[in-house]
Design a protein around this motif. Structure first.
Motif, mmCIF file in Angstrom:
data_model
loop_
_atom_site.group_PDB
_atom_site.id
_atom_site.type_symbol
_atom_site.label_atom_id
_atom_site.label_comp_id
_atom_site.label_asym_id
_atom_site.label_seq_id
_atom_site.Cartn_x
_atom_site.Cartn_y
_atom_site.Cartn_z
ATOM 1 N N GLN A 11 0.851 -1.185 0.000
ATOM 2 C CA GLN A 11 0.000 0.000 0.000
ATOM 3 C C GLN A 11 0.887 1.234 0.000
ATOM 4 O OE1 GLN A 11 -2.771 0.220 3.238
ATOM 5 N NE2 GLN A 11 -3.770 2.084 2.488
ATOM 6 N N ILE A 12 0.690 2.103 -0.970
ATOM 7 C CA ILE A 12 1.534 3.285 -1.127
ATOM 8 C C ILE A 12 0.987 4.424 -0.274
ATOM 9 C CG2 ILE A 12 2.370 5.019 -2.759
ATOM 10 C CD1 ILE A 12 2.349 2.901 -4.896
ATOM 11 N N HIS A 13 1.853 5.027 0.511
ATOM 12 C CA HIS A 13 1.470 6.154 1.370
ATOM 13 C C HIS A 13 1.997 7.444 0.745
ATOM 14 C CE1 HIS A 13 0.118 3.526 4.618
ATOM 15 N NE2 HIS A 13 1.215 2.796 4.385
ATOM 16 N N PRO A 14 1.133 8.279 0.177
ATOM 17 C CA PRO A 14 1.610 9.516 -0.483
ATOM 18 C C PRO A 14 2.139 10.561 0.474
ATOM 19 C CG PRO A 14 -0.785 9.446 -0.402
ATOM 20 C CD PRO A 14 -0.311 8.106 0.105
ATOM 21 N N SER A 15 1.973 10.370 1.774
ATOM 22 C CA SER A 15 2.417 11.373 2.736
ATOM 23 C C SER A 15 3.910 11.334 2.982
ATOM 24 C CB SER A 15 1.669 11.173 4.063
ATOM 25 O OG SER A 15 1.925 9.870 4.583
ATOM 26 N N GLU A 16 4.607 10.313 2.497
ATOM 27 C CA GLU A 16 6.042 10.210 2.724
ATOM 28 C C GLU A 16 6.790 11.274 1.930
ATOM 29 O OE1 GLU A 16 7.333 6.312 1.854
ATOM 30 O OE2 GLU A 16 5.957 5.333 3.253
ATOM 31 N N ASN A 17 8.022 11.587 2.384
ATOM 32 C CA ASN A 17 8.826 12.614 1.709
ATOM 33 C C ASN A 17 9.182 12.191 0.282
ATOM 34 O OD1 ASN A 17 8.791 14.236 3.980
ATOM 35 N ND2 ASN A 17 10.625 13.284 4.836
#
Length: 230
Positions: A11-17
């Protein structure tokens, strides 16, 4: 059309840098090939190990990628993508900022930047992050050429800085946009040159006309003379 039987579901988390980017997905939308920038480079991850379709130790195959015609283009394009992304921050134009990271050995680290003309500048890197890397930046890129960045006990980093190609775009300009010439030509010289070129032509033309007129007069006189004798 490549058959994929199993893959690692993430699951990809777009909040990462530096979030993961889905470069290739399955029909159900699940990521199959993902990428992420890592420090000064680029990482691509295939979430299903390439196989020929034969069963593994647990009796189930992951995919048949290695036996499919699309396998070679897939690997080639992945390699090309990784190389093109990795070189992006190493090729800049004059005025752009050089940036990178170094492996931190202390809380504060000095980075040496060697300009194309040989001058050196010292840059203080920022605080060490959670993975032991220290970012740095250098904005004084006034000259084109190769900039070398080095830190004690670490590999040399090289950056190519060039002039913006738009400044050297060779295009045709309308005559109206060109500046008017202020050079004045001496009319006397032009007249002398013109006379020197035209005069031989005029003299030849005059001689030919006189010869033709003489022939016409001679023909008329000869015809009149013969007519009287007859």
């Amino acid at each position: 059309t490549t058959p994929v039987f199993r893959y690692w579901k993430i699951q990809i988390h777009p909040s990462e840098n530096t979030p993961l980017v889905t470069e290739l997905a399955l029909q159900d939308g699940g990521p199959l090939l993902v990428s992420r920038r890592r420090e000064g480079g680029f990482v691509a991850c295939l979430l299903s190990a390439p196989q020929t379709g034969t069963a593994t130790g647990d009796g189930q195959a992951w995919n048949a990628m290695a036996a499919w015609p699309s396998f070679v283009p897939l690997i080639q394009q992945t390699a090309q993508m990784a190389l093109s992304h990795s070189a992006t921050n190493r090729n800049l134009t004059v005025g752009q900022t050089l940036a990178g990271t170094v492996r931190a050995t202390d809380s504060v680290l000095q980075v040496q930047v060697i300009r194309p003309n040989g001058d050196e500048a010292s840059v203080q890197s920022a605080e060490v992050d959670s993975v032991g890397r220290s970012p740095w930046s250098f904005s004084q890129t006034m000259h084109s050429g190769v900039y070398q960045v080095k830190a004690e006990g670490q590999p040399l980093q090289m950056f190519a800085v060039n002039i913006d190609p738009l400044q050297s775009d060779l295009i045709s300009l309308p005559t109206a946009q060109l500046p008017s010439s202020e050079e004045k030509v001496d009319d006397g010289l032009v007249a002398v040159a013109s006379e020197g070129v035209v005069e031989p032509t005029q003299a030849l033309t005059r001689a030919v006309l006189i010869a033709l007129a003489s022939l016409l007069v001679a023909e008329s006189l000869l015809a009149w003379h013969l007519g009287r004798r007859l």
